[in-house]
Design a protein around this motif. Sequence first.
Motif, PDB file in Angstrom:
ATOM      1  N   LYS A 851       0.911  -1.265  -0.027  1.00  0.00           N
ATOM      2  CA  LYS A 851       0.064   0.136  -0.238  1.00  0.00           C
ATOM      3  C   LYS A 851       0.999   1.323   0.052  1.00  0.00           C
ATOM      4  CE  LYS A 851      -3.803  -2.154   2.541  1.00  0.00           C
ATOM      5  NZ  LYS A 851      -4.675  -2.099   3.507  1.00  0.00           N
ATOM      6  N   PRO A 852       0.416   2.217  -0.734  1.00  0.00           N
ATOM      7  CA  PRO A 852       1.295   3.709  -0.949  1.00  0.00           C
ATOM      8  C   PRO A 852       1.193   4.383   0.461  1.00  0.00           C
ATOM      9  CG  PRO A 852      -0.768   3.778  -2.058  1.00  0.00           C
ATOM     10  CD  PRO A 852      -0.783   2.479  -1.565  1.00  0.00           C
ATOM     11  N   GLU A 853       2.332   4.822   1.115  1.00  0.00           N
ATOM     12  CA  GLU A 853       2.310   5.608   1.988  1.00  0.00           C
ATOM     13  C   GLU A 853       3.018   7.233   1.714  1.00  0.00           C
ATOM     14  OE1 GLU A 853       1.655   5.248   5.344  1.00  0.00           O
ATOM     15  OE2 GLU A 853       1.252   3.045   5.217  1.00  0.00           O
ATOM     16  N   PHE A 854       2.257   8.193   1.864  1.00  0.00           N
ATOM     17  CA  PHE A 854       2.620   9.365   1.446  1.00  0.00           C
ATOM     18  C   PHE A 854       3.000  10.302   2.444  1.00  0.00           C
ATOM     19  CE2 PHE A 854       2.810  13.090  -1.663  1.00  0.00           C
ATOM     20  CZ  PHE A 854       2.052  14.190  -0.917  1.00  0.00           C
ATOM     21  N   TYR A 855       4.173  11.020   2.577  1.00  0.00           N
ATOM     22  CA  TYR A 855       4.765  11.831   3.582  1.00  0.00           C
ATOM     23  C   TYR A 855       5.007  13.292   2.927  1.00  0.00           C
ATOM     24  CZ  TYR A 855       5.613   7.445   5.450  1.00  0.00           C
ATOM     25  OH  TYR A 855       5.383   6.000   6.070  1.00  0.00           O
ATOM     26  N   GLU A 856       4.998  14.432   3.693  1.00  0.00           N
ATOM     27  CA  GLU A 856       5.179  15.651   3.174  1.00  0.00           C
ATOM     28  C   GLU A 856       5.863  16.730   4.358  1.00  0.00           C
ATOM     29  OE1 GLU A 856       1.860  17.855   1.980  1.00  0.00           O
ATOM     30  OE2 GLU A 856       2.822  19.076   0.606  1.00  0.00           O
ATOM     31  N   VAL A 857       6.717  17.225   3.986  1.00  0.00           N
ATOM     32  CA  VAL A 857       7.198  18.356   5.039  1.00  0.00           C
ATOM     33  C   VAL A 857       7.327  19.680   4.392  1.00  0.00           C
ATOM     34  CG1 VAL A 857       8.470  16.780   6.419  1.00  0.00           C
ATOM     35  CG2 VAL A 857       9.690  17.458   4.619  1.00  0.00           C
ATOM     36  N   ALA A 858       7.233  20.923   4.994  1.00  0.00           N
ATOM     37  CA  ALA A 858       7.664  22.256   4.490  1.00  0.00           C
ATOM     38  C   ALA A 858       8.645  22.637   5.492  1.00  0.00           C
ATOM     39  CB  ALA A 858       6.335  23.162   4.543  1.00  0.00           C
ATOM     40  N   ASP A 859       8.932  23.723   5.168  1.00  0.00           N
ATOM     41  CA  ASP A 859       9.911  24.401   5.907  1.00  0.00           C
ATOM     42  C   ASP A 859       9.669  24.474   7.471  1.00  0.00           C
ATOM     43  OD1 ASP A 859      12.044  26.595   4.132  1.00  0.00           O
ATOM     44  OD2 ASP A 859      11.839  24.428   3.966  1.00  0.00           O
ATOM     45  N   GLU A 860      10.479  24.465   8.484  1.00  0.00           N
ATOM     46  CA  GLU A 860       9.870  24.459   9.992  1.00  0.00           C
ATOM     47  C   GLU A 860      11.154  24.978  10.669  1.00  0.00           C
ATOM     48  OE1 GLU A 860       8.721  21.745  13.764  1.00  0.00           O
ATOM     49  OE2 GLU A 860       8.814  21.048  11.782  1.00  0.00           O
ATOM     50  N   MET A 861      10.849  26.183  11.272  1.00  0.00           N
ATOM     51  CA  MET A 861      12.044  26.737  11.959  1.00  0.00           C
ATOM     52  C   MET A 861      12.248  26.405  13.363  1.00  0.00           C
ATOM     53  SD  MET A 861      11.609  30.955  11.975  1.00  0.00           S
ATOM     54  CE  MET A 861      12.204  31.801  10.537  1.00  0.00           C
ATOM     55  N   PRO A 862      13.272  26.124  14.097  1.00  0.00           N
ATOM     56  CA  PRO A 862      13.649  25.673  15.350  1.00  0.00           C
ATOM     57  C   PRO A 862      12.896  26.701  16.326  1.00  0.00           C
ATOM     58  CG  PRO A 862      15.460  25.558  14.300  1.00  0.00           C
ATOM     59  CD  PRO A 862      14.697  26.288  13.077  1.00  0.00           C
ATOM     60  N   TYR A 863      12.302  26.126  17.424  1.00  0.00           N
ATOM     61  CA  TYR A 863      11.515  26.821  18.170  1.00  0.00           C
ATOM     62  C   TYR A 863      12.315  28.335  18.667  1.00  0.00           C
ATOM     63  CZ  TYR A 863       9.292  28.444  22.603  1.00  0.00           C
ATOM     64  OH  TYR A 863       8.784  29.336  23.373  1.00  0.00           O
ATOM     65  N   VAL A 864      13.677  28.294  19.004  1.00  0.00           N
ATOM     66  CA  VAL A 864      14.363  29.642  19.391  1.00  0.00           C
ATOM     67  C   VAL A 864      14.445  30.298  18.466  1.00  0.00           C
ATOM     68  CG1 VAL A 864      16.703  28.378  18.816  1.00  0.00           C
ATOM     69  CG2 VAL A 864      16.338  30.136  20.634  1.00  0.00           C
ATOM     70  N   MET A 865      14.701  30.110  17.195  1.00  0.00           N
ATOM     71  CA  MET A 865      14.674  30.957  16.235  1.00  0.00           C
ATOM     72  C   MET A 865      13.173  31.643  15.740  1.00  0.00           C
ATOM     73  SD  MET A 865      16.776  29.050  13.246  1.00  0.00           S
ATOM     74  CE  MET A 865      16.275  30.395  11.840  1.00  0.00           C
ATOM     75  N   LYS A 866      12.188  31.183  16.223  1.00  0.00           N
ATOM     76  CA  LYS A 866      10.600  31.665  15.872  1.00  0.00           C
ATOM     77  C   LYS A 866      10.661  32.775  16.755  1.00  0.00           C
ATOM     78  CE  LYS A 866       8.873  27.289  14.849  1.00  0.00           C
ATOM     79  NZ  LYS A 866       7.774  26.393  15.002  1.00  0.00           N
ATOM     80  N   ALA A 867      11.017  32.234  18.168  1.00  0.00           N
ATOM     81  CA  ALA A 867      10.922  33.260  19.254  1.00  0.00           C
ATOM     82  C   ALA A 867      11.502  34.444  19.319  1.00  0.00           C
ATOM     83  CB  ALA A 867      11.146  32.562  20.681  1.00  0.00           C
ATOM     84  N   ARG A 868      13.017  34.327  18.815  1.00  0.00           N
ATOM     85  CA  ARG A 868      13.958  35.444  18.825  1.00  0.00           C
ATOM     86  C   ARG A 868      13.672  36.374  17.566  1.00  0.00           C
ATOM     87  NH1 ARG A 868      18.850  32.259  21.321  1.00  0.00           N
ATOM     88  NH2 ARG A 868      18.292  32.348  23.480  1.00  0.00           N
ATOM     89  N   LEU A 869      13.181  35.757  16.428  1.00  0.00           N
ATOM     90  CA  LEU A 869      12.965  36.500  15.121  1.00  0.00           C
ATOM     91  C   LEU A 869      11.752  37.360  15.763  1.00  0.00           C
ATOM     92  CD1 LEU A 869      12.900  37.691  12.314  1.00  0.00           C
ATOM     93  CD2 LEU A 869      11.551  35.420  11.791  1.00  0.00           C
ATOM     94  N   HIS A 870      10.658  36.904  16.110  1.00  0.00           N
ATOM     95  CA  HIS A 870       9.391  37.659  16.874  1.00  0.00           C
ATOM     96  C   HIS A 870       9.898  38.782  17.625  1.00  0.00           C
ATOM     97  CE1 HIS A 870       5.267  37.324  18.873  1.00  0.00           C
ATOM     98  NE2 HIS A 870       5.339  38.404  18.108  1.00  0.00           N
ATOM     99  N   ASN A 871      10.627  38.490  18.505  1.00  0.00           N
ATOM    100  CA  ASN A 871      11.023  39.644  19.355  1.00  0.00           C
ATOM    101  C   ASN A 871      11.602  40.613  18.733  1.00  0.00           C
ATOM    102  OD1 ASN A 871      10.022  38.354  21.790  1.00  0.00           O
ATOM    103  ND2 ASN A 871      12.068  37.433  22.660  1.00  0.00           N
ATOM    104  N   TYR A 872      12.628  40.276  17.848  1.00  0.00           N
ATOM    105  CA  TYR A 872      13.199  41.361  17.028  1.00  0.00           C
ATOM    106  C   TYR A 872      12.543  42.200  16.200  1.00  0.00           C
ATOM    107  CZ  TYR A 872      16.262  43.364  13.865  1.00  0.00           C
ATOM    108  OH  TYR A 872      16.924  44.416  12.756  1.00  0.00           O
ATOM    109  N   LEU A 873      11.396  41.444  15.648  1.00  0.00           N
ATOM    110  CA  LEU A 873      10.538  42.304  14.857  1.00  0.00           C
ATOM    111  C   LEU A 873       9.633  43.184  15.632  1.00  0.00           C
ATOM    112  CD1 LEU A 873       9.086  39.567  12.418  1.00  0.00           C
ATOM    113  CD2 LEU A 873      10.875  41.154  11.974  1.00  0.00           C
ATOM    114  N   ILE A 874       9.195  42.868  16.750  1.00  0.00           N
ATOM    115  CA  ILE A 874       8.279  43.465  17.684  1.00  0.00           C
ATOM    116  C   ILE A 874       9.050  44.812  18.262  1.00  0.00           C
ATOM    117  CG2 ILE A 874       7.109  43.430  19.726  1.00  0.00           C
ATOM    118  CD1 ILE A 874       5.566  42.040  17.538  1.00  0.00           C
ATOM    119  N   ASN A 875      10.508  44.554  18.649  1.00  0.00           N
ATOM    120  CA  ASN A 875      11.169  45.675  19.055  1.00  0.00           C
ATOM    121  C   ASN A 875      11.922  46.742  18.042  1.00  0.00           C
ATOM    122  OD1 ASN A 875      11.740  45.276  22.200  1.00  0.00           O
ATOM    123  ND2 ASN A 875      11.565  43.189  21.365  1.00  0.00           N
ATOM    124  N   GLN A 876      11.606  46.391  16.828  1.00  0.00           N
ATOM    125  CA  GLN A 876      11.987  47.247  15.789  1.00  0.00           C
ATOM    126  C   GLN A 876      11.114  48.580  15.966  1.00  0.00           C
ATOM    127  OE1 GLN A 876      15.183  47.035  14.457  1.00  0.00           O
ATOM    128  NE2 GLN A 876      15.024  45.679  15.864  1.00  0.00           N
TER     129      GLN A 876
END
Length: 876
Positions: A851-876
Amino acid sequence: MNYFATVKDEVSQQMLIILLLFCGFGVAKGNIQENFVQKYDSLNTGTKEVHMSTVYKRTMEYPEPSNNNRIRVNPPVLRWPRLEGKNVTYEVRLAKEMDFSNPDEIIGTQSTRLALFNPHQKLEPGSWYWQYKNTGGEWSDRLSFIVDETAIPIVSPPATKFTRSIPLERPRVLINKTDIQDLRNHKDNADARAIIDQAENALLARLPEEQEGYPQREGEDYEQNRKLRLDASKRMGDIASSIAIPLTQAYLLNGDNRYAEKAIQVALKVADWDPDGVTTLNDFGDSRCMLTMAIVYDTFYDKLSEEQKARLLQSIIPRASRFYNSWSNFLELRLVSGHVWQHILHYLFQTALALYDDVPEAENWLHYIYEVFLARTPLLGGMDGGWSEGVSYFPMNAETLIDIPLVIKQYTGFDFINAHPWYNEQIDWLVYQIPPGSAADGFGDNTEEINSPGIEYAAFSQEIAKLTGNPLATWYFQKSAFYEDVNLSNSSLLRWIRLTKTRDLKLPKAPSDFKLPMGRVFRDIGLVGMHTNLQSTPDNLMVAMRSSPLGSYGHMLSDQNVFNILYGGEKLFYRTGYKVTMQDPHRVGWYQNTKSQNGVLVNGQGQPYSTEAFGWIARFLQGNELSYAKGDASNAYYSEETDENYGVVKNIRHLVLLKPDIVVIYDELEAKSAVEWSWLIHSLEELSVDYNTGSFSSSLHHANGFGRLWSSDSLSWELTDEFEVPAVNWRGSRDRDGNLRTYDDDQWHLKATNVKATPTMRFLSVIRIGPKVNGAELLRGSNNNGKVEVKVGNWSISANLSSSMPPGLSIRNMESKTVFASHAPSIQSDGIQYEGRYHDGAKLLEMKNGKPEFYEVADEMPYVMKARLHNYLINQ
């Protein structure tokens, strides 16, 4: 792709939409997209382009958690940028109410010297608000975060509960007084006998005079002389502790007063050395002098006269205070600071335990270390396991990582080891990055010296198995012993902990029938390991890639989007060079540089040596016969800290392992202007190259490696067996067996560079490694109109090389019907089309039980990168 220089392209906009959704913003897609395009457009109209590297500094610049980020751990540790000044203290308040209007519900602290706060209680779900200030100053802006059911509960007791539980009687550091007799009932086991043998030799050892802490020879320049001074100073502490500690342990094992007398003699002699003198030049030596005296003070407290105690304290206190004062309001703010954590933090912890209730300052030292350890451990790891400085330096942290939490558990009942997921996940890092019977993955200083797990990793995996109950750790321990002679007692690492703290813990049974996945990704530290036969090292093809959010610092190297290949546990296509010393010209100019790695240069230059020059593993996908990872090093060629900017806007590497013997590397490269791109591959064995076909090969005694490189533009090739910067053992370093190191200049380096500079470049390399491989099939591969087609074994590989085409790598197994695509809205098999959710995502189709098994992924940032990028954007 450089997601942070501009967000005018669709993928970057989608990434920022995902980021905002992660951070809890419930805004319509169109508005999010428009607002962030406007925000970045306005930021990029100045003279300085916005890079993610401006967010990821070595010392934190924005408070965390904030801006409604969803926390990862409950309770979160609140941290903020340091305030300058002497004797700075902080106040913190945390509440559910936005205006902090209910004093009875406020959680906080006053007059703390730490730039962090742990609430030490589980927070209820919902929004929380917090502020910090310098004592007597104004409160910071209001900060916020969200608690939900996904947060991992790690609820430790307050530091006061720990210190108030410390027994007043001594000894209590190496062992509690009440446990000595039970220990002596086990004085005949292998670890105990090894310690007593070591103590007998220590009875005959001579402690050097203080003036011997100066180097006995001169180097050729300032840097060599500086390092020789450090080595000589460190040697003093090493000798003192190597004599006194085994003597003290042996005394606790059998009560022989000869050991006590000699240990006391050594400690008192160290006490007579100037606590601000030559032994302080190297903090490892300084801390070992401190520890030597503290262990003797604690163990032989009842044997020491008051005058002797005073002599010891007069030398211990200045050393301990120096560490504490230099760390407070600093160490806890460092994003990476591996040096202190290797040994010194543990040594001060033990020293503070020894002096507690005799020296008032010791309680402050203990509170500081307790809070910092629980808040930042594992400093160089992550939630998902791993250690970013690599397998050579990890054992230096092993006793810190195990002993401190065991002492905390002993006195408070709080089991940090089983509360924090890193401890259970860490064994996967060992399994996938330094498998039993195999050399290591090649990332980090001195990793080239690690040809097998050896005693140290066998000892650590055994302790992890006992402490966590993870059967995979037992398998690793037993499998390592199968491949090599492992006598744990021959190494002091964890030996005393085994004897006194984990001796009676049972080893869980290893699984008898199980199958390990092909690969494992460690997103928090940016590492992936892939294998064709992980359970049988002699037949295993291993490829590992690093692309780390931590960048390069300390014992990490400039190796974002770099790979290493091993076969049968031996290094084949592998990074080159020698560490020598941290500032040695060979390390700086070659070994730590991307030039020594299987990576990419821009105009002949590698990545800056900086935490700002980082990468990340954006995708990971695997099945039964294919494992795939995407590394993004688009930000790895820029650093404000080092004042380097090579104009790179895209450095994407797709890495695929195909069973049984194929590695595929597909690179997408782009710069702001026309540049020279150099694709590098190295080998510890002789490399040969055919310039006409773009093929290369190298061999081990039991396997061959044959590869071919295709590119979007014509290439020139350069092959050499010489380092660009010579390696010289001027320091007189010795290997693990005590032999003088020889830095042979017989490693091989192959570089392929585009003949004409271009802003865009693509490379495809297919490498086949195994006992009987040759290059015939690879040589039949073709490049027609910018599209490469090659058939190897049962695999058909196709890649778009021309920049006029969208990037794309597709792979198909004609026999098993496995289908993979790196950039595709859908894939097809047997006339059936499988649609994905992500237009540009990676997709995999495999047949399982028909039987066919189908998998898929898109880009996923590590947690720390998401949090720090968010902080940076808000503080600009």
